[in-house]
Write an enzyme that holds these catalytic residues in place. Structure first.
Site, PDB file in Angstrom:
ATOM      1  CB  ILE A 137      -1.389  -0.042   0.944  1.00  0.00           C
ATOM      2  CG1 ILE A 137      -2.108  -1.469   1.366  1.00  0.00           C
ATOM      3  CG2 ILE A 137      -1.644   1.567   1.288  1.00  0.00           C
ATOM      4  CD1 ILE A 137      -2.626  -1.269   0.095  1.00  0.00           C
ATOM      5  CG  PHE A 165       2.221  -0.939   5.288  1.00  0.00           C
ATOM      6  CD1 PHE A 165       0.637  -0.534   4.837  1.00  0.00           C
ATOM      7  CD2 PHE A 165       2.231  -2.624   5.356  1.00  0.00           C
ATOM      8  CE1 PHE A 165      -0.600  -1.487   5.366  1.00  0.00           C
ATOM      9  CE2 PHE A 165       0.775  -2.736   5.780  1.00  0.00           C
ATOM     10  CZ  PHE A 165      -0.191  -2.676   5.629  1.00  0.00           C
ATOM     11  CE  LYS A 166       7.946   4.720  -2.408  1.00  0.00           C
ATOM     12  NZ  LYS A 166       7.470   5.255  -3.491  1.00  0.00           N
ATOM     13  CB  ILE A 167       4.723   5.537   5.333  1.00  0.00           C
ATOM     14  CG1 ILE A 167       4.302   3.996   5.786  1.00  0.00           C
ATOM     15  CG2 ILE A 167       4.115   6.714   5.973  1.00  0.00           C
ATOM     16  CD1 ILE A 167       2.284   3.814   5.613  1.00  0.00           C
TER      17      ILE A 167
END
Length: 304
Positions: A137, A165-167
């Protein structure tokens, strides 16, 4: 089996000829250069690949070319973001069939006002999850869709394929720390983005790696591996050394930086970007190269 994504996962730029057509031989050289940078994996067709300037036919052609040419030398993440759920699902199926390690997707959006709600975003991700390929995501400001930590944790817990997850939102470290704490074992790989400009704080917050650009990923990776080994002093020193170049990339150049470095290093013949993206100003390009040369990155010498 531990399928955590660690280290540096650069985004491959998409090269064009000076007339704006795809440079497919250049694309192969970009991929070979990234392999030689000694990174842990790579991502294609992301924002830093100029995905928003590619036709559907070009995307499909590039997906096939990249996965075929890499041929298992590195794991490849394919970006599949689209407002239409059916198209995102079809892209995920193609990526899976061609051997991608995972897919990356932003929330559904199309412009400033056509954006999916939290529930619509969850539903789209769930539909892609039915394909059976791991999902990353991407929490990026570009979409304009808010992805609060409880929603991300719900995805991780209820959609088995949501593992990474790529934040890269504002205050990424705080969000990463909360995501890791609340998601526990369901959050397999929390990564940061934004070229690694906040990488040190994000690693301290629990990031296992970073999705950076292909400009200096070997140097970025060294910071991650030093941090993971418990040598924070070396990580801080490495981060401080590369931060001026990353800051210039992030604040002045964007995705044009990696292409400028690769053109200078003979990886690609042109750093052309399709209209309406303007070329780098000569002064900005010169400043970038001046910051890169002391680092002696692979991209600056790969084709020389």
């Amino acid at each position: 089996m531990d399928d955590t994504l660690r280290g540096a996962w650069p985004v491959a730029p998409t090269p064009f000829h000076d007339d704006g057509t795809l440079d497919l031989d250049g694309m192969r050289r970009v991929l070979d250069c990234i392999v030689d940078q000694g990174v842990d994996g790579l991502c294609i067709l992301a924002n830093f690949s100029e995905q928003f300037l590619l036709s559907d036919e070009e995307r499909e052609r590039l997906t096939r070319l990249c996965l075929t040419h890499v041929d298992g030398r590195l794991p490849v993440i394919v970006t599949i973001s689209h407002y239409a759920t059916s198209i995102a699902v079809a892209r995920a199926r193609q990526a899976q069939a061609l051997g991608a390690a995972a897919v990356m997707m932003m929330p559904p959006y199309h412009g400033a006002l056509l954006k999916g709600t939290a529930e619509q975003t969850f539903e789209q991700v769930a539909r892609v999850g039915e394909v059976g390929i791991p999902i990353m995501i991407q929490d990026a400001p570009l979409s304009g869709v808010d992805l609060p930590v409880p929603l991300l944790v719900r995805m991780a817990r209820e959609i088995p394929m949501v593992r990474h997850f790529k934040i890269e939102c504002s205050g990424a470290a705080g969000k990463l720390r909360a995501l890791v704490a609340e998601g526990g074992e369901h959050v397999v790989s929390p990564l940061d983005g934004e070229e690694g400009i906040t990488m040190l704080a994000d690693l301290d917050a629990g990031a296992t790696g970073t999705m950076c650009s292909a400009m200096i990923p070997e140097h970025v990776r060294r910071v991650v591996t030093d941090h993971a080994a418990g040598d924070r002093e070396a990580a801080v020193a490495g981060y401080a050394r590369i931060l001026p170049a990353i800051n210039h990339e992030n604040r002045q150049c964007g995705f044009r930086a990696a292409k400028a470095a690769m053109r200078e290093g003979g990886v690609i013949a042109s750093d052309f970007c399709r209209h309406p993206v303007p070329p780098l100003a000569p002064e900005t390009r010169a400043e970038l190269l001046g910051l890169l040369r002391p680092l002696d990155p692979v991209a600056l010498r790969w084709g020389r």
